[in-house]
Design a protein around this motif. Structure first.
Motif, PDB file in Angstrom:
ATOM      1  N   GLY A  63       0.813  -1.207   0.000  1.00  0.00           N
ATOM      2  CA  GLY A  63       0.000   0.000   0.000  1.00  0.00           C
ATOM      3  C   GLY A  63       0.843   1.251   0.000  1.00  0.00           C
ATOM      4  O   GLY A  63       2.071   1.206   0.103  1.00  0.00           O
ATOM      5  N   ARG A  64       0.146   2.384  -0.117  1.00  0.00           N
ATOM      6  CA  ARG A  64       0.793   3.686  -0.118  1.00  0.00           C
ATOM      7  C   ARG A  64       0.209   4.571   0.975  1.00  0.00           C
ATOM      8  O   ARG A  64      -0.974   4.454   1.310  1.00  0.00           O
ATOM      9  N   ARG A  73      -3.208  -1.576  -2.069  1.00  0.00           N
ATOM     10  CA  ARG A  73      -3.227  -1.768  -3.515  1.00  0.00           C
ATOM     11  C   ARG A  73      -3.220  -3.249  -3.880  1.00  0.00           C
ATOM     12  O   ARG A  73      -3.828  -3.653  -4.857  1.00  0.00           O
ATOM     13  N   ASN A  74      -2.518  -4.053  -3.142  1.00  0.00           N
ATOM     14  CA  ASN A  74      -2.503  -5.506  -3.359  1.00  0.00           C
ATOM     15  C   ASN A  74      -2.730  -6.186  -2.018  1.00  0.00           C
ATOM     16  O   ASN A  74      -2.168  -5.768  -1.005  1.00  0.00           O
ATOM     17  N   LEU A  75      -3.516  -7.240  -2.012  1.00  0.00           N
ATOM     18  CA  LEU A  75      -3.815  -7.962  -0.773  1.00  0.00           C
ATOM     19  C   LEU A  75      -3.826  -9.455  -1.058  1.00  0.00           C
ATOM     20  O   LEU A  75      -4.491  -9.918  -1.982  1.00  0.00           O
ATOM     21  N   VAL A  76      -3.082 -10.212  -0.249  1.00  0.00           N
ATOM     22  CA  VAL A  76      -3.043 -11.672  -0.348  1.00  0.00           C
ATOM     23  C   VAL A  76      -3.296 -12.232   1.046  1.00  0.00           C
ATOM     24  O   VAL A  76      -2.632 -11.829   2.009  1.00  0.00           O
ATOM     25  N   VAL A 136      -1.161 -16.181  18.632  1.00  0.00           N
ATOM     26  CA  VAL A 136      -0.061 -15.214  18.606  1.00  0.00           C
ATOM     27  C   VAL A 136       0.159 -14.733  17.173  1.00  0.00           C
ATOM     28  O   VAL A 136       0.192 -15.533  16.236  1.00  0.00           O
ATOM     29  N   VAL A 137       0.322 -13.430  17.007  1.00  0.00           N
ATOM     30  CA  VAL A 137       0.484 -12.821  15.691  1.00  0.00           C
ATOM     31  C   VAL A 137       1.873 -12.189  15.595  1.00  0.00           C
ATOM     32  O   VAL A 137       2.310 -11.484  16.512  1.00  0.00           O
ATOM     33  N   ALA A 138       2.563 -12.462  14.489  1.00  0.00           N
ATOM     34  CA  ALA A 138       3.875 -11.868  14.233  1.00  0.00           C
ATOM     35  C   ALA A 138       3.779 -11.003  12.987  1.00  0.00           C
ATOM     36  O   ALA A 138       3.225 -11.434  11.972  1.00  0.00           O
ATOM     37  N   GLY A 139       4.302  -9.774  13.064  1.00  0.00           N
ATOM     38  CA  GLY A 139       4.191  -8.862  11.938  1.00  0.00           C
ATOM     39  C   GLY A 139       5.500  -8.186  11.590  1.00  0.00           C
ATOM     40  O   GLY A 139       6.361  -7.980  12.440  1.00  0.00           O
ATOM     41  N   HIS A 140       5.655  -7.853  10.332  1.00  0.00           N
ATOM     42  CA  HIS A 140       6.833  -7.133   9.843  1.00  0.00           C
ATOM     43  C   HIS A 140       6.541  -6.671   8.423  1.00  0.00           C
ATOM     44  O   HIS A 140       5.414  -6.800   7.935  1.00  0.00           O
ATOM     45  N   GLY A 141       7.543  -6.156   7.748  1.00  0.00           N
ATOM     46  CA  GLY A 141       7.378  -5.720   6.371  1.00  0.00           C
ATOM     47  C   GLY A 141       8.554  -4.877   5.927  1.00  0.00           C
ATOM     48  O   GLY A 141       9.612  -4.867   6.559  1.00  0.00           O
ATOM     49  N   VAL A 142       8.347  -4.156   4.827  1.00  0.00           N
ATOM     50  CA  VAL A 142       9.391  -3.291   4.269  1.00  0.00           C
ATOM     51  C   VAL A 142       8.738  -1.980   3.852  1.00  0.00           C
ATOM     52  O   VAL A 142       7.670  -1.983   3.227  1.00  0.00           O
ATOM     53  N   ILE A 143       9.366  -0.864   4.182  1.00  0.00           N
ATOM     54  CA  ILE A 143       8.876   0.450   3.800  1.00  0.00           C
ATOM     55  C   ILE A 143       9.866   1.107   2.848  1.00  0.00           C
ATOM     56  O   ILE A 143      11.074   1.113   3.095  1.00  0.00           O
ATOM     57  N   ASP A 144       9.350   1.645   1.751  1.00  0.00           N
ATOM     58  CA  ASP A 144      10.150   2.435   0.810  1.00  0.00           C
ATOM     59  C   ASP A 144       9.849   3.902   1.076  1.00  0.00           C
ATOM     60  O   ASP A 144       8.810   4.415   0.640  1.00  0.00           O
ATOM     61  N   PRO A 145      10.710   4.619   1.801  1.00  0.00           N
ATOM     62  CA  PRO A 145      10.401   6.008   2.178  1.00  0.00           C
ATOM     63  C   PRO A 145      10.350   6.958   0.993  1.00  0.00           C
ATOM     64  O   PRO A 145       9.699   7.997   1.055  1.00  0.00           O
ATOM     65  N   PHE A 146      11.016   6.609  -0.099  1.00  0.00           N
ATOM     66  CA  PHE A 146      11.043   7.494  -1.262  1.00  0.00           C
ATOM     67  C   PHE A 146       9.731   7.427  -2.040  1.00  0.00           C
ATOM     68  O   PHE A 146       9.345   8.380  -2.703  1.00  0.00           O
ATOM     69  N   ALA A 147       9.043   6.295  -1.938  1.00  0.00           N
ATOM     70  CA  ALA A 147       7.772   6.142  -2.645  1.00  0.00           C
ATOM     71  C   ALA A 147       6.569   6.264  -1.717  1.00  0.00           C
ATOM     72  O   ALA A 147       5.432   6.169  -2.167  1.00  0.00           O
ATOM     73  N   ASN A 148       6.821   6.475  -0.407  1.00  0.00           N
ATOM     74  CA  ASN A 148       5.737   6.478   0.585  1.00  0.00           C
ATOM     75  C   ASN A 148       4.871   5.225   0.444  1.00  0.00           C
ATOM     76  O   ASN A 148       3.639   5.285   0.467  1.00  0.00           O
ATOM     77  N   GLY A 150       4.904   0.588   0.898  1.00  0.00           N
ATOM     78  CA  GLY A 150       5.552  -0.542   1.549  1.00  0.00           C
ATOM     79  C   GLY A 150       4.687  -1.771   1.569  1.00  0.00           C
ATOM     80  O   GLY A 150       3.518  -1.743   1.172  1.00  0.00           O
ATOM     81  N   THR A 151       5.279  -2.864   2.031  1.00  0.00           N
ATOM     82  CA  THR A 151       4.595  -4.141   2.155  1.00  0.00           C
ATOM     83  C   THR A 151       4.513  -4.511   3.626  1.00  0.00           C
ATOM     84  O   THR A 151       5.519  -4.483   4.344  1.00  0.00           O
ATOM     85  N   TYR A 152       3.308  -4.844   4.073  1.00  0.00           N
ATOM     86  CA  TYR A 152       3.076  -5.223   5.462  1.00  0.00           C
ATOM     87  C   TYR A 152       2.649  -6.685   5.514  1.00  0.00           C
ATOM     88  O   TYR A 152       1.816  -7.127   4.725  1.00  0.00           O
ATOM     89  N   LEU A 153       3.228  -7.439   6.454  1.00  0.00           N
ATOM     90  CA  LEU A 153       2.995  -8.880   6.557  1.00  0.00           C
ATOM     91  C   LEU A 153       2.548  -9.237   7.966  1.00  0.00           C
ATOM     92  O   LEU A 153       3.100  -8.744   8.943  1.00  0.00           O
TER      93      LEU A 153
END
Length: 252
Positions: A63-64, A73-76, A136-148, A150-153
């Motif tokens: 998402g953005r 924008r994409n969801l799985v 129990v839930v574990a979360g993480h992801g990656v953020i692209d600060p230049f594009a505002n 990222g992917t959240y998991l």
């Protein structure tokens, strides 16, 4: 000095377990390449990745951040009831979910154990865990600060007694799934041709890109919510996609 394998260190703490790197190498080797679809991501998550990182349910989203709101924008998803997935907002305020907001700020893996929740977890998140029996839930992801963007998991139903192991594993998993989501978005963008739509259909697409739900779109256009749904089914068929998130991913 460390004690015998499986024992304790000189400080009296048990050695943290580490990810099975052989299992990770196997999972990594099985990751889809080239043109990637959401179905391929799901197959990899439910197969090779799950063998490395056992879980019961999975949610991944790209998402953005626009005007303080997250637009998916994409969801799985895997293992979640259809009603829950259908009810997820395509856009929401950043602070609406405490764990998500904490992750955006700290960009670090987190563990949400309902038996001992972190202070940033909201009542809404804890209620969802209870209602859906997520464990129990574990979360993480990656953020692209230049594009505002990222992917959240989020992985639900993970082992509660290996939190350090979970965090280390998520540090391996997050960049790979982020790359797969980016590849999926690029494929979706290449296949969209709005010239296939009528003027009325393009009007509906514009309203969808504003993040408006079907009920609001229906009110603006003076038609029924059922008619809006029918319009979008035709739109998806003409564009060769299957859902709203793919449309938004391709055009935002």
């Amino acid at each position: 000095m460390r004690g015998a394998k499986g024992g304790k260190s000189g400080l009296g703490d048990a050695e943290p377990s580490r990810p099975d790197l052989n299992a990770w190498i196997e999972a990594l080797g099985a990751a889809p390449g080239g043109t990637v679809t959401e179905d391929q991501i799901l197959a990899w998550v439910e197969g090779p990745l799950r063998r490395f990182f056992p879980f019961q349910r999975f949610l991944g989203a790209y998402g953005r951040l626009v005007g303080g709101r997250i637009r998916m924008r994409n969801l799985v998803t895997s293992g979640y009831p259809h009603g829950f997935v259908a009810g997820l907002e395509e856009s929401f305020d950043l602070g609406a979910r405490g764990c998500f907001a904490w992750w955006v700020q700290n960009r670090a893996a987190f563990i949400l154990d309902p038996a001992d929740p972190p202070p940033f977890a909201t009542a809404r998140e804890l209620d969802e865990i209870k209602e859906l029996s997520l464990g129990v839930v574990a979360g993480h992801g990656v953020i692209d600060p230049f594009a505002n963007a990222g992917t959240y998991l989020s992985f639900a139903g993970v082992a509660a007694d290996q939190k350090q192991h979970l965090r280390m594993s998520l540090n391996l998993i997050a960049p790979v799934l982020h790359a797969l989501f980016l590849a999926t978005e690029q494929v979706a963008a290449q296949g969209i041709d709005l010239g296939k739509l009528t003027e009325r259909q393009r009007e509906l697409v514009d309203l969808a890109l504003m993040g408006l739900p079907d009920k609001t779109i229906a009110s603006r256009l003076g038609i029924s919510e059922h008619t809006v749904g029918n319009h979008f089914r035709v739109i998806y068929e003409r564009l060769g996609i299957s859902k709203r998130s793919q449309l938004i991913a391709a055009l935002k």
